[in-house]
Design an enzyme around this catalytic site. Structure first.
Site, PDB file in Angstrom:
ATOM      1  N   ARG A 158      -0.100   3.744  -0.383  1.00  0.00           N
ATOM      2  CA  ARG A 158       0.913   2.691  -0.438  1.00  0.00           C
ATOM      3  C   ARG A 158       2.212   3.273   0.092  1.00  0.00           C
ATOM      4  O   ARG A 158       2.539   4.433  -0.177  1.00  0.00           O
ATOM      5  CB  ARG A 158       1.131   2.202  -1.877  1.00  0.00           C
ATOM      6  CG  ARG A 158       0.044   1.303  -2.414  1.00  0.00           C
ATOM      7  CD  ARG A 158      -0.001  -0.062  -1.722  1.00  0.00           C
ATOM      8  NE  ARG A 158      -1.031  -0.945  -2.251  1.00  0.00           N
ATOM      9  CZ  ARG A 158      -2.252  -1.085  -1.729  1.00  0.00           C
ATOM     10  NH1 ARG A 158      -2.593  -0.401  -0.654  1.00  0.00           N
ATOM     11  NH2 ARG A 158      -3.119  -1.924  -2.267  1.00  0.00           N
ATOM     12  N   HIS A 179      -1.183  -1.461   8.200  1.00  0.00           N
ATOM     13  CA  HIS A 179      -1.940  -1.632   6.945  1.00  0.00           C
ATOM     14  C   HIS A 179      -3.332  -2.235   7.221  1.00  0.00           C
ATOM     15  O   HIS A 179      -3.631  -3.345   6.778  1.00  0.00           O
ATOM     16  CB  HIS A 179      -1.163  -2.501   5.947  1.00  0.00           C
ATOM     17  CG  HIS A 179      -1.686  -2.368   4.534  1.00  0.00           C
ATOM     18  ND1 HIS A 179      -0.881  -2.499   3.421  1.00  0.00           N
ATOM     19  CD2 HIS A 179      -2.935  -2.119   4.045  1.00  0.00           C
ATOM     20  CE1 HIS A 179      -1.623  -2.354   2.331  1.00  0.00           C
ATOM     21  NE2 HIS A 179      -2.870  -2.128   2.689  1.00  0.00           N
ATOM     22  N   GLU A 212       6.722  -3.409   3.928  1.00  0.00           N
ATOM     23  CA  GLU A 212       5.907  -3.994   5.005  1.00  0.00           C
ATOM     24  C   GLU A 212       6.280  -5.459   5.232  1.00  0.00           C
ATOM     25  O   GLU A 212       6.524  -6.163   4.260  1.00  0.00           O
ATOM     26  CB  GLU A 212       4.424  -3.894   4.644  1.00  0.00           C
ATOM     27  CG  GLU A 212       3.979  -2.452   4.574  1.00  0.00           C
ATOM     28  CD  GLU A 212       2.564  -2.266   4.052  1.00  0.00           C
ATOM     29  OE1 GLU A 212       1.856  -3.275   3.876  1.00  0.00           O
ATOM     30  OE2 GLU A 212       2.180  -1.123   3.811  1.00  0.00           O
TER      31      GLU A 212
HETATM   32  C1  8YV Z   1      -6.196  -4.741   1.417  1.00  0.00           C
HETATM   33  C2  8YV Z   1      -5.794  -2.449   0.298  1.00  0.00           C
HETATM   34  O1  8YV Z   1      -5.807  -4.920   2.733  1.00  0.00           O
HETATM   35  O2  8YV Z   1      -7.742  -2.211  -1.023  1.00  0.00           O
HETATM   36  C3  8YV Z   1      -6.532  -2.066  -0.938  1.00  0.00           C
HETATM   37  O3  8YV Z   1      -5.886  -1.562  -1.876  1.00  0.00           O
HETATM   38  O4  8YV Z   1      -4.694  -2.069   0.501  1.00  0.00           O
HETATM   39  C4  8YV Z   1      -6.467  -3.263   1.352  1.00  0.00           C
HETATM   40  O5  8YV Z   1      -7.831  -3.053   1.366  1.00  0.00           O
HETATM   41  C5  8YV Z   1      -5.154  -5.329   0.520  1.00  0.00           C
HETATM   42  O6  8YV Z   1      -5.521  -5.130  -0.800  1.00  0.00           O
HETATM   43  C6  8YV Z   1      -4.972  -6.814   0.784  1.00  0.00           C
HETATM   44  O7  8YV Z   1      -5.741  -7.641  -0.062  1.00  0.00           O
END
Ligand code: 8YV
Length: 328
Positions: A237, A284, A266
């Site tokens: 993150r 992302h 973001e």
């Molecule tokens: C997704 C992510 O794009 O799994 C995660 O934690 O960051 C990504 O796989 C995000 O959760 C959007 O739903």
């Protein structure tokens, strides 16, 4: 009456049909950010929510009077107010198991891309600068045999370690809890303290969840402890890194480069990062493959059906809701 459910993104026909067999489904058609007020409005008479690429703040939970199941699509769940859901005894699930290998692929892709300067190589060829072979052209850094530091050693960190074994890398990890010795042995991974991880890694890849404790885990002080030849990879993150400090550190050559898939605000990226050639950027897309997105949607849909049936899914984030014998 069938339960009414809301899906925040166009997750695909197969998933919508899977849910529509037992629920009244409303699936948002736009693949765009969903403002909380719009989500609150959409949830007014909904029993279930499949949350993909959207935030679920506490005030929206408070307004969703019928909501009794939340299935989040993804592993990280810093985008939703889990405490607010738990307080209302709404069970919440994520899609652990569906995204790890693909996210590890991207972490390794960023690592290789920044080490071997692939975006620069690509631009060099496309822009017509390649006239003749040169001894000194676009030198990168070796990956094979180097030291990989994994900050956070859950499923994704371990999946990155598996890839690194093929590159004969020395694998160090730092995490609050030690993983079982069998896992360490299988991955040839050694647990070290934070200072050792920072000082000894040639590549430092971040795999911790975002929590108040992990925010800005990498800042100016940490960058100063890293080797000037080291690279930072972040597919976790954005907020686990102090982006201002990273931009400054890269400019001052505190480290050699960075591969980043996630950012503090973001889709805003620190303007300095956009100007630096030794930074590889991605929007992302850690879980962004056709197979993995389909799997995430399928797992999340099954979780939602289970929750609405009162079954306890494996990936429950607030088991206390079930332990209190709440029934949905
Ligand atoms: C997704 C992510 O794009 O799994 C995660 O934690 O960051 C990504 O796989 C995000 O959760 C959007 O739903």
């Amino acid at each position: 009456m069938n339960p009414r459910i809301y899906i925040t993104r166009p997750v695909g026909k197969e998933t919508v049909e899977m849910l529509a067999a037992r629920c009244n489904v409303t699936c948002r058609e736009q693949d765009l950010p969903l403002p909380p007020a719009e989500l609150a409005n959409a949830l007014r008479d909904m029993d279930g929510l499949m949350l993909a690429g959207a935030r679920l703040p506490g005030e929206v939970v408070a307004q969703a009077s019928y909501l009794r199941a939340v299935s989040s699509v993804g592993v990280g769940y810093d985008n939703l107010d889990l405490a607010a859901c738990t307080a209302r005894r709404i069970p919440v699930t994520n899609t652990v198991g569906a995204v790890e290998e693909t996210t590890a692929d991207l972490a390794f892709a960023l690592l290789l891309a920044v080490a071997r300067r692939l975006p620069e190589c690509d631009r060099y060829v496309r822009e017509g600068h390649w006239r003749y072979w040169q001894w000194t052209l676009l030198w990168g850094a070796d990956v094979y045999g180097k030291t990989l530091g994994l900050y956070g050693f859950g499923n994704i960190g371990q999946a990155v370690a598996r890839r690194a074994r093929g590159f004969n890398m020395r694998i160090l990890y730092y995490s609050r809890r030690r993983v079982p010795e069998t896992v360490e042995a299988a991955l040839n991974a050694q647990r070290v303290d934070r200072g050792t991880l920072l000082a000894e890694s040639d590549f430092l890849s971040l795999h911790m969840p975002l929590t108040p404790e992990t925010r800005h885990s990498i800042g100016a002080a940490e960058l100063a402890r890293m080797k000037p030849s080291a690279y930072l990879i972040n597919t976790a993150r954005g907020q686990v890194v102090d982006e201002e400090a990273l931009a400054e550190g890269l400019q001052q050559h505190a480290i050699a480069g960075a591969g980043l898939d996630v950012f503090e605000q973001e889709p805003h990226v620190h303007p300095t990062l956009l100007t630096l050639p030794n930074v590889v950027l991605a929007p992302h897309v850690g879980s962004g493959t056709a197979e993995t997105r389909a799997r995430m949607a399928r797992v999340a849909a099954q979780n939602l059906l289970d929750l609405l049936d009162g079954k306890r899914p494996k990936t429950l984030l607030n088991p206390e809701v079930f332990d209190q014998k709440a029934r949905v």
